[in-house]
Design a protein around this motif. Structure first.
Motif, mmCIF file in Angstrom:
data_model
loop_
_atom_site.group_PDB
_atom_site.id
_atom_site.type_symbol
_atom_site.label_atom_id
_atom_site.label_comp_id
_atom_site.label_asym_id
_atom_site.label_seq_id
_atom_site.Cartn_x
_atom_site.Cartn_y
_atom_site.Cartn_z
ATOM 1 N N LEU A 8 0.837 -1.195 0.000
ATOM 2 C CA LEU A 8 0.000 0.000 0.000
ATOM 3 C C LEU A 8 0.871 1.243 0.000
ATOM 4 C CD1 LEU A 8 -2.742 1.406 0.217
ATOM 5 C CD2 LEU A 8 -2.606 1.120 2.705
ATOM 6 N N LEU A 12 0.953 4.155 -2.998
ATOM 7 C CA LEU A 12 0.679 5.568 -2.741
ATOM 8 C C LEU A 12 1.840 6.450 -3.208
ATOM 9 C CD1 LEU A 12 -0.991 5.399 0.790
ATOM 10 C CD2 LEU A 12 -2.108 5.948 -1.386
ATOM 11 N N LEU A 56 1.953 6.811 6.278
ATOM 12 C CA LEU A 56 1.319 5.921 5.306
ATOM 13 C C LEU A 56 2.313 5.502 4.219
ATOM 14 C CD1 LEU A 56 -2.178 7.609 4.725
ATOM 15 C CD2 LEU A 56 -1.739 5.426 5.869
ATOM 16 N N PRO A 64 -5.454 2.925 7.406
ATOM 17 C CA PRO A 64 -6.141 4.156 7.041
ATOM 18 C C PRO A 64 -7.645 3.923 6.950
ATOM 19 C CG PRO A 64 -5.116 3.185 5.117
ATOM 20 C CD PRO A 64 -4.639 2.388 6.293
ATOM 21 N N LEU A 69 -8.736 6.977 2.600
ATOM 22 C CA LEU A 69 -8.480 6.375 1.292
ATOM 23 C C LEU A 69 -9.242 7.104 0.188
ATOM 24 C CD1 LEU A 69 -8.617 2.583 2.234
ATOM 25 C CD2 LEU A 69 -6.579 3.935 1.718
ATOM 26 N N THR A 70 -10.485 7.495 0.475
ATOM 27 C CA THR A 70 -11.271 8.230 -0.514
ATOM 28 C C THR A 70 -10.636 9.578 -0.815
ATOM 29 O OG1 THR A 70 -13.319 7.155 0.188
ATOM 30 C CG2 THR A 70 -13.528 9.233 -1.001
ATOM 31 N N ALA A 73 -7.547 8.958 -2.924
ATOM 32 C CA ALA A 73 -7.915 8.551 -4.283
ATOM 33 C C ALA A 73 -8.337 9.753 -5.110
ATOM 34 C CB ALA A 73 -9.025 7.511 -4.236
ATOM 35 N N LYS A 83 -8.510 2.795 -8.070
ATOM 36 C CA LYS A 83 -9.276 2.872 -6.819
ATOM 37 C C LYS A 83 -9.575 1.475 -6.291
ATOM 38 C CE LYS A 83 -11.557 7.319 -7.677
ATOM 39 N NZ LYS A 83 -12.844 8.006 -7.960
ATOM 40 N N LEU A 86 -6.366 0.128 -4.821
ATOM 41 C CA LEU A 86 -6.073 0.757 -3.529
ATOM 42 C C LEU A 86 -6.928 0.135 -2.429
ATOM 43 C CD1 LEU A 86 -4.706 3.075 -1.893
ATOM 44 C CD2 LEU A 86 -6.678 4.499 -2.527
ATOM 45 N N ALA A 87 -8.222 -0.043 -2.704
ATOM 46 C CA ALA A 87 -9.113 -0.626 -1.705
ATOM 47 C C ALA A 87 -8.715 -2.063 -1.376
ATOM 48 C CB ALA A 87 -10.557 -0.573 -2.207
ATOM 49 N N ALA A 90 -5.607 -2.145 0.796
ATOM 50 C CA ALA A 90 -5.919 -1.786 2.180
ATOM 51 C C ALA A 90 -6.628 -2.934 2.895
ATOM 52 C CB ALA A 90 -6.788 -0.528 2.206
#
Length: 296
Positions: A8, A12, A56, A64, A69-70, A73, A83, A86-87, A90
């Motif tokens: 993650l 990022l 992070l 997180p 996260l939103t 993103a 997206k 990323l989800a 996480a």
């Protein structure tokens, strides 16, 4: 199977480093030691403290919230595929027990897939697994793919073929080779949260990591979903072919069908000529030997 906590963080960082200040309405002043946004700029855009963003990106904070996260993103201008990636990173990092364990890379396809491939003949079609091993195919696909060198390895693998086989650069021109390489690496990055600990996945990455064209793309952490695509290839039997590679998911997350369809009348005629000269179809679709990944 779990994702390493740094996955993650690395994702990022990679998304921040690829985003230019001008893309988010910021002026670019002076020389930057690293490409992309500064950490402070992203923190401001996402409404986070620089200290928290640093934790992070260094993998020191592994939990997180959804709101964080939103915000990230949106600030990073992530695509739909990114997206989702990323989800999943996480979730795999913090709540892996809530997600079903993915099947192993080497798991066999269900028997009905072989019958379906036979019924698709004379349309060239194959069944692919999560690391792009070709695990089964019909007679039409074998006729079309064999002269390209795709079946030279056992089991055949589309990623190894693209980056390691000398004929791949004959099959694709430079632009098509590069775009297909981008797609292949993006597919593997998207599959990494589920299969990154699987021995077959790791072996594939080790095999192609020595190729600079792969290594450079892998380092960018670009992700892509499996989508239909148009390709122009050169076939030694009939010359250039404009094809649509259609994608049909097979019900399980780790197997999907790829069909080779002509994009124009010229390709349809050439492909028909090629397949008309092949031997009669075998009674069953070919099934590649199973290679099971080593348990992590």
């Amino acid at each position: 199977m779990t994702t390493h906590p740094s996955s993650l963080a690395a994702f990022l960082r990679s998304r921040r480093e690829r985003l230019k200040p001008e893309q988010v309405g910021l002026a670019s002043h002076g020389r930057r030691r690293t490409p992309g946004l500064r950490r402070a700029e992203l923190a401001t855009l996402a409404g986070l403290s620089v200290e928290y963003l640093e934790r992070l990106e260094q993998g020191r904070d592994t939990n997180p919230s959804g709101a964080v996260l939103t915000a990230l993103a949106d600030a990073l201008r992530l695509s739909r595929d990114e997206k989702q990636h990323l989800a999943l990173l996480a979730m795999r990092q913090h709540s892996a027990t809530l997600l079903p364990a993915p099947p192993r890379v080497g798991d066999d396809p269900r028997p009905g897939m072989r019958d379906l491939l036979d019924r698709l003949d004379p349309t060239p079609a194959c069944l692919l697994g999560p690391v792009y091993d070709v695990v089964a195919w019909n007679a039409a696909w074998e006729t079309a793919a064999t002269p390209l060198g795709v079946l030279d390895t056992d089991p055949p693998n589309l990623v190894r073929y693209h980056f390691l086989h000398p004929l791949a650069h004959r099959t694709f021109d430079d632009a098509s080779w590069a775009s297909t390489a981008d797609e292949a690496v993006g597919w593997l990055r998207a599959a990494e949260p589920d299969w990154g600990s699987d021995g077959a996945f790791r072996a594939l990455i080790e095999d192609v990591q020595a190729v600079p064209e792969f290594a450079a793309r892998w380092a960018t952490h670009v992700v892509a979903s499996r989508q239909p695509a148009s390709k122009r290839i050169w076939h030694p039997g009939v010359g250039h072919l404009n094809l649509r590679l259609e994608v049909l998911f097979a019900g399980e997350a780790n197997h999907w069908l790829q069909l080779w369809l002509p994009s124009d009348d010229e390709a349809a005629t050439a492909l028909g000529s090629l397949l008309h000269t092949r031997p009669s179809p075998a009674p069953h679709a070919r099934l590649a030997p199973t290679t099971r990944g080593v348990e992590a």
